[in-house]
Design an enzyme around this catalytic site. Structure first.
Site, short mmCIF file in Angstrom:
data_model
loop_
_atom_site.label_atom_id
_atom_site.label_comp_id
_atom_site.label_asym_id
_atom_site.label_seq_id
_atom_site.Cartn_x
_atom_site.Cartn_y
_atom_site.Cartn_z
CB THR A 153 -0.97 0.00 1.20
OG1 THR A 153 -0.24 -0.23 2.42
CG2 THR A 153 -2.03 -1.08 1.04
CE LYS A 179 0.58 -3.47 3.31
NZ LYS A 179 -0.10 -2.46 4.24
CB THR A 190 -0.26 -2.30 10.95
OG1 THR A 190 -1.24 -1.80 11.82
CG2 THR A 190 -0.82 -2.29 9.55
CD GLU A 276 1.72 5.09 6.38
OE1 GLU A 276 0.93 4.46 5.65
OE2 GLU A 276 1.35 5.78 7.34
CG ASN A 402 -0.92 8.23 7.87
OD1 ASN A 402 -1.59 7.21 7.73
ND2 ASN A 402 0.40 8.19 7.99
CB SER A 407 -7.59 11.26 -1.83
OG SER A 407 -6.56 11.85 -1.06
#
EC number: 2.3.1.35
Length: 407
Positions: A153, A179, A190, A276, A402, A407
């Site tokens: 992702t 992932k 996660t 991230e 985030n 979107s």
């Protein structure tokens, strides 16, 4: 044991495929399938979040019911979490699509999803993806790598690894892919992870090994303190290596567990480093603590602190932030016993010595902290237990990613 090239298709009998199903992303693959030529015993660990995605509950039922597992279908883009009965229907439709395409029982098909919570999966696209992938299943390294990329992702790199190891006088193989980049916090963090091995092992021992190894690998990473609804690790063992089935703890079991530990720790660290917006891996190693529980608590508190993570990003040797995080962690200790160091490939530097700050070379500290991986090393001087946790720095890009995730 030795690391070899490949990932989920490395072990005998495992194949993979991927496709662009158009579930959410455009212009990239977003579905993957992993398949074993023969049914497997399976083990799994799953999110501790009370809000569990439909796919998590589906897979938990397969693992706990002691049913064989032969295939896993994974989609990225939509998490199939908080989706009610429609979400369960999507799991069943996907599994039955595999049953029709490959002739395996639908209740031997696990499913996994990652992406936006609260959106319904387009079942027609899922089933079409299964139909497209079934004839494309392949045991090549390239097929495994493509599958590892399809499940990404916000990951910036794919994550895969494989090892050979000796068990019962034969060579067995364990390969895997994972992932994970955001919404990562221990118990479980996660992630999606899929492991395939050709070793023959009883299910109860496979589950024991997986549960214990996850506790010291995937459950010791954190990116942002959020535990996902979709965390899933599945390990499939098909027995095609030809070893005598591992039915008790002993040398063969330890050999397998060593390989499992190496694979899971490697994948976990890659996920932490790819947090991230991250620019570097942030490791905390706590040694000579009173207990393993205390060591784990302290290490996770250090890498989980936003102030600590910001200091790592800014290359600021502000050791007070790390001591502060230790102090509110819940572990009991005497600060006058603690030594704290910064370490990296560029050297090491002690900055705190048993209750007393040390005047240190700021330029040397900056050089150490500019490395791609930085370790905060803490000696508690209170026992002989140790633990290591992994995270990443906190950068401006984390908020950017985030703030507009849907979107």
């Amino acid at each position: 044991m030795k690391e070899i090239k490949g990932g989920i298709t490395a072990a005998k009998g495992f194949k993979a495929a991927s496709c662009a199903a158009g579930i959410k992303y455009q212009g990239r693959t977003d579905m993957a399938m992993v398949y074993s030529e023969v049914p497997c015993v399976s083990a799994g660990t799953f999110t501790s979040n009370v809000v569990k995605a439909a796919c998590v509950q589906w897979d938990m039922n397969i693992v706990k019911a002691n049913k064989p597992m032969q295939a896993v279908v994974i989609n990225s883009g939509i998490a199939n979490a908080c989706t009610g009965q429609e979400g369960f229907d999507a799991c069943e439709a996907t599994a039955k699509g595999v049953e029709k395409a490959l002739g395996v029982s639908f209740d031997s098909v696990a499913v996994a999803s990652t992406g936006v919570i609260g959106m319904q999966l387009p079942v027609d696209k899922l089933v079409a993806g299964v139909v497209a992938m079934a004839p494309a299943l392949d045991d090549s390294i390239e097929a495994g790598t493509a599958a590892s990329k399809a499940i990404m992702t916000t990951d910036t790199v794919n994550k895969e690894i494989a090892v050979d190891f000796q068990v019962g006088g034969v060579t067995a193989t364990l390969g895997g892919m994972s992932k994970g980049s955001g919404m990562i916090h221990p118990n479980m963090c996660t992630m999606l992870a899929f492991l395939g091995t050709d070793v023959a092992i009883e299910k109860s021992l496979l589950q024991k090994a997986v549960s214990e190894v996850v506790a010291d690998s995937f459950n010791m990473i954190t990116v942002d303190g959020d535990t996902s609804t979709n965390d899933t690790l599945l390990c499939m063992a098909n027995g095609l290596a030809g070893n005598t089935t591992i039915s008790s703890e002993g040398a063969d079991y330890e050999s397998f567990k060593e390989a499992l530990t190496f694979v899971c720790t490697n994948l976990a660290k890659r996920m932490a480093a790819d947090g991230e917006g991250a620019s570097k891996l942030f490791e905390a190693k706590v040694v000579n603590a009173k207990s393993v529980a205390d060591a784990k608590t302290l290490a996770r508190a250090i890498v989980g602190s936003n102030l600590s993570k910001a200091a790592i990003f800014g290359c600021d040797a502000n050791f007070g932030r790390f001591l502060c995080a230790m102090g509110y962690s819940g572990a009991d200790f005497d600060q006058n016993d603690v030594e704290l160091f910064f370490k990296s490939v560029n050297g090491e530097l002690k900055v705190f010595d048993k209750g007393t700050p040390i005047v240190f070379d700021e330029d040397k500290a900056l050089e150490i902290m500019k490395a791609d991986a930085v370790t905060v090393y803490v000696d508690m001087h209170e026992g002989d237990a140790e633990a290591t946790a992994w995270g990443c720095d906190l950068t401006y890009d984390y908020v950017k990613i985030n703030a507009d995730y849907r979107s």
